[in-house]
Design a protein around this motif. Structure first.
Motif, PDB file in Angstrom:
ATOM      1  N   THR A 194      97.034 -23.595  74.219  1.00 17.47           N
ATOM      2  CA  THR A 194      96.154 -22.522  73.791  1.00 17.47           C
ATOM      3  C   THR A 194      96.188 -21.413  74.836  1.00 17.47           C
ATOM      4  O   THR A 194      95.917 -21.667  76.011  1.00 17.47           O
ATOM      5  N   VAL A 195      96.534 -20.208  74.392  1.00 14.99           N
ATOM      6  CA  VAL A 195      96.599 -19.059  75.283  1.00 14.99           C
ATOM      7  C   VAL A 195      95.495 -18.093  74.888  1.00 14.99           C
ATOM      8  O   VAL A 195      95.506 -17.562  73.767  1.00 14.99           O
ATOM      9  N   SER A 196      94.572 -17.854  75.789  1.00 13.70           N
ATOM     10  CA  SER A 196      93.452 -16.959  75.504  1.00 13.70           C
ATOM     11  C   SER A 196      93.777 -15.536  75.941  1.00 13.70           C
ATOM     12  O   SER A 196      94.503 -15.323  76.919  1.00 13.70           O
ATOM     13  N   SER A 197      93.219 -14.593  75.215  1.00 22.36           N
ATOM     14  CA  SER A 197      93.502 -13.172  75.515  1.00 22.36           C
ATOM     15  C   SER A 197      92.485 -12.624  76.499  1.00 22.36           C
ATOM     16  O   SER A 197      91.500 -13.229  76.819  1.00 22.36           O
ATOM     17  N   GLN A 233      95.151 -18.575  80.366  1.00 22.95           N
ATOM     18  CA  GLN A 233      94.948 -17.170  80.019  1.00 22.95           C
ATOM     19  C   GLN A 233      96.292 -16.476  79.778  1.00 22.95           C
ATOM     20  O   GLN A 233      97.331 -16.902  80.313  1.00 22.95           O
ATOM     21  N   ALA A 234      96.254 -15.428  79.013  1.00 25.92           N
ATOM     22  CA  ALA A 234      97.462 -14.634  78.766  1.00 25.92           C
ATOM     23  C   ALA A 234      98.062 -14.188  80.099  1.00 25.92           C
ATOM     24  O   ALA A 234      97.337 -13.790  81.014  1.00 25.92           O
ATOM     25  N   LYS A 236     101.627 -15.646  75.965  1.00 22.15           N
ATOM     26  CA  LYS A 236     100.934 -14.699  75.109  1.00 22.15           C
ATOM     27  C   LYS A 236     100.047 -15.468  74.134  1.00 22.15           C
ATOM     28  O   LYS A 236     100.341 -16.637  73.810  1.00 22.15           O
ATOM     29  N   PRO A 237      98.998 -14.843  73.606  1.00 22.00           N
ATOM     30  CA  PRO A 237      98.165 -15.537  72.615  1.00 22.00           C
ATOM     31  C   PRO A 237      98.973 -16.061  71.428  1.00 22.00           C
ATOM     32  O   PRO A 237      98.645 -17.122  70.880  1.00 22.00           O
ATOM     33  N   THR A 267     100.201 -19.689  71.183  1.00 26.29           N
ATOM     34  CA  THR A 267      99.276 -20.776  70.879  1.00 26.29           C
ATOM     35  C   THR A 267      99.786 -21.597  69.702  1.00 26.29           C
ATOM     36  O   THR A 267     100.082 -21.053  68.634  1.00 26.29           O
ATOM     37  N   LEU A 326      94.823 -25.194  78.152  1.00 28.47           N
ATOM     38  CA  LEU A 326      94.319 -23.840  77.950  1.00 28.47           C
ATOM     39  C   LEU A 326      94.712 -22.970  79.133  1.00 28.47           C
ATOM     40  O   LEU A 326      94.524 -23.365  80.295  1.00 28.47           O
TER      41      LEU A 326
END
Length: 117
Positions: free
Chosen positions: A114-117, A13-14, A86-87, A90, A11
């Motif tokens: 997994t890329v979170s926004s 972050q963007a 980028k999200p 994912t 995981l």
């Protein structure tokens, strides 16, 4: 028999970065290309990047300039450096080996990014 073992998903972050690794073992002389495909829920499995033994690379347009694929032939390992994530990146990322980027003979089990926004 060829075995492909992926590592490095997770995981983030963007805007962040991840590095995927895929180590090959077994009858590795049977293939020329290695690399990565990805599959998001409800989508097809699409090529992300591939690299031949000679170092020729192939990238999806959506990752050009952000992702870099590299290969260590001595270690039979391929890497995918993913920057500016980028999200929409994912997905489950699958390592492949084959005669070409679109002629896949072997798949890894996949690693989730997994890329979170």
């Amino acid at each position: 028999q060829v075995q492909l073992v992926e590592s490095g998903g997770g995981l983030v972050q963007a805007g962040g970065s991840l590095r995927l690794s895929c180590a090959a073992s077994g009858s590795i002389f049977s293939f020329n290309a290695m690399g990565w495909y990805r599959q998001a829920p409800g989508n097809d499995r699409d090529l992300v990047a591939g690299i031949t033994r000679s170092g020729r690379t192939d990238y999806a347009d959506s990752v050009k300039g952000r992702f870099t694929i590299s290969r260590d032939n001595a270690k039979n390992t391929v890497y995918l450096q993913m920057n500016s994530l980028k999200p929409e990146d994912t997905a489950v990322y699958y390592c492949f080996a084959g005669s070409g980027s679109r002629f896949v003979n072997h798949w890894g089990k996949g690693t989730l990014v997994t890329v979170s926004s």
